[in-house]
Design a protein around this motif. Sequence first.
Motif, PDB file in Angstrom:
ATOM      1  N   SER A 126       9.474   0.337   0.461  1.00 20.33           N
ATOM      2  CA  SER A 126       8.345  -0.697   0.675  1.00 20.33           C
ATOM      3  C   SER A 126       8.339  -1.498  -0.783  1.00 20.33           C
ATOM      4  O   SER A 126       7.908  -2.745  -0.759  1.00 20.33           O
ATOM      5  CB  SER A 126       7.122   0.151   0.792  1.00 20.33           C
ATOM      6  N   ARG A 127       8.557  -0.841  -1.903  1.00 18.96           N
ATOM      7  CA  ARG A 127       8.701  -1.491  -3.091  1.00 18.96           C
ATOM      8  C   ARG A 127       9.663  -2.721  -2.995  1.00 18.96           C
ATOM      9  O   ARG A 127       9.099  -3.757  -3.635  1.00 18.96           O
ATOM     10  CB  ARG A 127       8.770  -0.589  -4.389  1.00 18.96           C
ATOM     11  N   HIS A 149       0.943  -1.177  -0.021  1.00 15.08           N
ATOM     12  CA  HIS A 149      -0.051  -0.064  -0.011  1.00 15.08           C
ATOM     13  C   HIS A 149       0.874   1.236  -0.099  1.00 15.08           C
ATOM     14  O   HIS A 149       0.488   2.285   0.237  1.00 15.08           O
ATOM     15  CB  HIS A 149      -0.812   0.079   1.241  1.00 15.08           C
ATOM     16  N   SER A 150       2.178   1.388  -0.223  1.00 14.02           N
ATOM     17  CA  SER A 150       2.888   2.311  -0.120  1.00 14.02           C
ATOM     18  C   SER A 150       4.004   2.184  -1.547  1.00 14.02           C
ATOM     19  O   SER A 150       4.267   1.423  -1.946  1.00 14.02           O
ATOM     20  CB  SER A 150       4.125   2.260   0.934  1.00 14.02           C
ATOM     21  N   ARG A 151       4.307   3.526  -1.798  1.00 15.08           N
ATOM     22  CA  ARG A 151       5.015   3.756  -3.035  1.00 15.08           C
ATOM     23  C   ARG A 151       6.446   3.994  -2.808  1.00 15.08           C
ATOM     24  O   ARG A 151       7.374   4.269  -3.365  1.00 15.08           O
ATOM     25  CB  ARG A 151       4.550   5.192  -3.728  1.00 15.08           C
ATOM     26  N   HIS A 152       6.888   4.148  -1.427  1.00 15.54           N
ATOM     27  CA  HIS A 152       8.154   4.100  -0.872  1.00 15.54           C
ATOM     28  C   HIS A 152       9.018   3.293  -1.557  1.00 15.54           C
ATOM     29  O   HIS A 152       8.899   2.184  -1.659  1.00 15.54           O
ATOM     30  CB  HIS A 152       8.254   4.337   0.523  1.00 15.54           C
ATOM     31  N   THR A 194      11.270   9.950 -11.378  1.00 16.03           N
ATOM     32  CA  THR A 194      10.943   9.016 -10.820  1.00 16.03           C
ATOM     33  C   THR A 194      10.309   9.243  -9.385  1.00 16.03           C
ATOM     34  O   THR A 194       9.581   8.531  -8.686  1.00 16.03           O
ATOM     35  CB  THR A 194      12.111   7.947 -10.233  1.00 16.03           C
ATOM     36  N   GLY A 203       9.723  12.194  -3.757  1.00  9.71           N
ATOM     37  CA  GLY A 203       8.570  11.772  -2.859  1.00  9.71           C
ATOM     38  C   GLY A 203       7.806  12.689  -2.029  1.00  9.71           C
ATOM     39  O   GLY A 203       7.967  13.991  -1.894  1.00  9.71           O
ATOM     40  N   GLU A 220      -1.145   5.691   5.261  1.00  8.18           N
ATOM     41  CA  GLU A 220       0.205   5.972   4.899  1.00  8.18           C
ATOM     42  C   GLU A 220       0.454   7.244   5.815  1.00  8.18           C
ATOM     43  O   GLU A 220      -0.460   8.062   5.252  1.00  8.18           O
ATOM     44  CB  GLU A 220       0.647   6.030   3.663  1.00  8.18           C
ATOM     45  N   ALA A 232       7.442  11.033  -6.655  1.00 11.82           N
ATOM     46  CA  ALA A 232       6.163  10.986  -6.719  1.00 11.82           C
ATOM     47  C   ALA A 232       5.560  12.077  -7.357  1.00 11.82           C
ATOM     48  O   ALA A 232       6.106  13.188  -7.507  1.00 11.82           O
ATOM     49  CB  ALA A 232       5.800  10.719  -5.328  1.00 11.82           C
ATOM     50  N   ASP A 233       4.260  11.796  -7.630  1.00 10.21           N
ATOM     51  CA  ASP A 233       3.482  13.077  -8.595  1.00 10.21           C
ATOM     52  C   ASP A 233       3.538  14.508  -7.610  1.00 10.21           C
ATOM     53  O   ASP A 233       3.814  15.351  -8.215  1.00 10.21           O
ATOM     54  CB  ASP A 233       1.893  12.755  -8.540  1.00 10.21           C
TER      55      ASP A 233
END
Length: 769
Positions: free
Chosen positions: A494-495, A488-491, A658, A640, A513, A660-661
């Motif tokens: 975590s990936r 549930h995380s984009r860090h 790369t 991030g 999060e 985060a938005d």
Amino acid sequence: MSCCAAGTEGALDLERAGVSLPSAEELKLCSRAVGPGLWQVDMSVPAVHCGTCISTVEGVLKALPEVERARVNLSTKRVSVVWKEAVDGVETDPVNLARAIASTGYSAHLFTAAEEASDALRNKLIRAVAVSGFAATNIMLLSVSVWSGAEASTRDLFHWISAMIAAPALIYAGRFFYESAWNALKHGRTNMDVPIAIGITLSYFASLWETIHHGEHAYFDATASLLFFLLIGRTLDHIMRDRARSAISGLARLNPRGAMVLGIDGSREYRAVDEIRVGDQVVIAAGDRIPVDGLVVSGESDLDMSIVNGESAPVSVRPGSEVQAGTLSLTGSLTVRATATARNSFLSEIIHLMEAAEGGRARYRRIADRAAQYYSPAVHLLAITAFIGWGLYDGDWKHAMMVAIAVLIITCPCALGLAVPVVQVVAAGRLFKAGVMVKDGSAMERLAEIEAVAFDKTGTLTLGRPRLVDAAKIEPVGFAVAAGLAAHSRHPLSRALWAAYGGQPRGFDTVREVPGAGVEAETEEGVWRLGNRRFACVADTVVASDKPYSEVVLSLDGFERATFLFEDMLRPRARSSIEALKQAGLDLGILSGDRAPVVAKLAADLGIDNWSAGLTPREKAESCAEASARGRRVLMVGDGINDAPALSSAHVSMAPATAADVGRQAADFVFMRDGLEAVPFAIEASRRAGRLIRENFVLAIGYNVIAVPIALLGYATPLIAAVAMSTSSIIVVANALRLNRLALDENALARKSAVTVPAGAPDNARIAA
């Protein structure tokens, strides 16, 4: 009169005048959401060509209550307007935007790609140059006989023939100046074409007066040649602007005009790219470019993603892979489900960033626009003064008229109006070729001023591609729980944890999060947390790890259950880029939320003495804000969600593609390639752009300091004035194009830094150097 009534009356006036406006439906369809209740629409305003035009259009739009901001791009001749969906609970009519622009005399219509592809204005200018050149050549031939001492009757005949040749040339070729000048005057304003129109008109009618009264000298050759050189200058200006923004045009051509859309029943229908909607399934054949951002539903292929990552090596995609608009399918067919429309896709976002670079209201740009705005009235006053002064001085009012015409022409502020925007658009194009996107021209100005650079660690100095260490030693149950939370995380950590697990993770109904901390989930067993130690473990018995690895802790109700250690790779050429920044005289630092041992090891490897670890997003932002309060100009480089506040607080900011938005939106620059060399290159390009802008100001002002006295003293004919004015504009544009010589030589960067890597060093060290 009410606002509604006033708007209706204005609309009727425009309708009576034959002004065509886009409908509300067309404007809404071509608008895109840019925030809660905010929409942006781009309209073409082909008549703008100077700083006064920009100020007029932006001023009338900003006066509307529904307009959040408006920005004119001089190179693309487009205006981008961000408008509110409703004001005080009343729905906004977007037609008011076009109506306001039309009220100033500038026609505005919706921009189309076809319009950009066919440069009608360039073709018209070239034809006008040909007509004026033909007229000037033939009149010059007739003038030779007059200068050679022709008899009075022959001289009068040749003067009349010259007048008949010059008149249609003046009307056809001079219409660019006349239309612009009349449009400005009838709306109660002035621009740089007003003195030009007055000058060429007075020159012609002074010659006609001499012809009617059998005078020995007429100036039809000077009038036609004057028009010829003025049009050459304007045509070259137009072509050089188009050359300067060729990177944007090249990007637009990467977007296909349409694609085959797969129907529910299996049928296929060709649709224009603007008609593709989110959820449509698009069929991409080998050799086709992807029209919109999407997700691969079926098929496998290798993609040329050089516009995304700057790398020539193809990238394999398969079902579940994300793809971006503008990338090229090389080897196979794909079915892609659209996740964004063409206006909101990757390629469109890049084009918008490129165009925004020139439209920024930087300090230098504001100075130039303000100067150009007040320049025309000053020129008119100067010409009138010259006319009266010379007429009273020697009594030769014809000579006084010629001096006034020369003053009108030679003092045209074209070079001053070009000084800033042409440098900004060339700089943005050069940075784009190096893989750096610029959001605002003012950002380059701020980047040139920086004294220090602060880096985030994970995903910035490193690639953000960590590897889990000793995964085989981790207890399976805790691993499954951690993988379920990590999903549930984009860090990046975590990936990496999720990718290393590879099994069936534990599922959770609700996961929250916390930016800069981690993720948590409430279950019957208690609260599971996955993140940094300070977030996960609240028990007093916690002992922080001193290992030089990135750490993620899994806890239940504040007690540690498992610890996951990661190692990360530095970005390519990180060491040489850091050394180049040091040699540029910049202070370097690291602001990281990671643990002190990890940050200390990285700082020692890169030779950065100033670093801080364990920072929250607020503490990062406060550090940048405190530096700004002390007058310290800091570039923040981060990615991030947790870096977004710091990116906004810094003097200027940069993020990798790369990120985060939220991070990309907060940053002023976005670099597309993996290597860190984009940072020193962007700084060097911005500094050179600043120097070129100052040089252009010196050239433009210096030209007027020299030219105006010469014209006032009567030493410059209208023809010489036209040549001088056009030459000054060309010199300013040519000076800006010198920025294209700035090269991003990765090998030279490595040599300059003199970084040596010992034999037998790990691959991580070799890539970073």
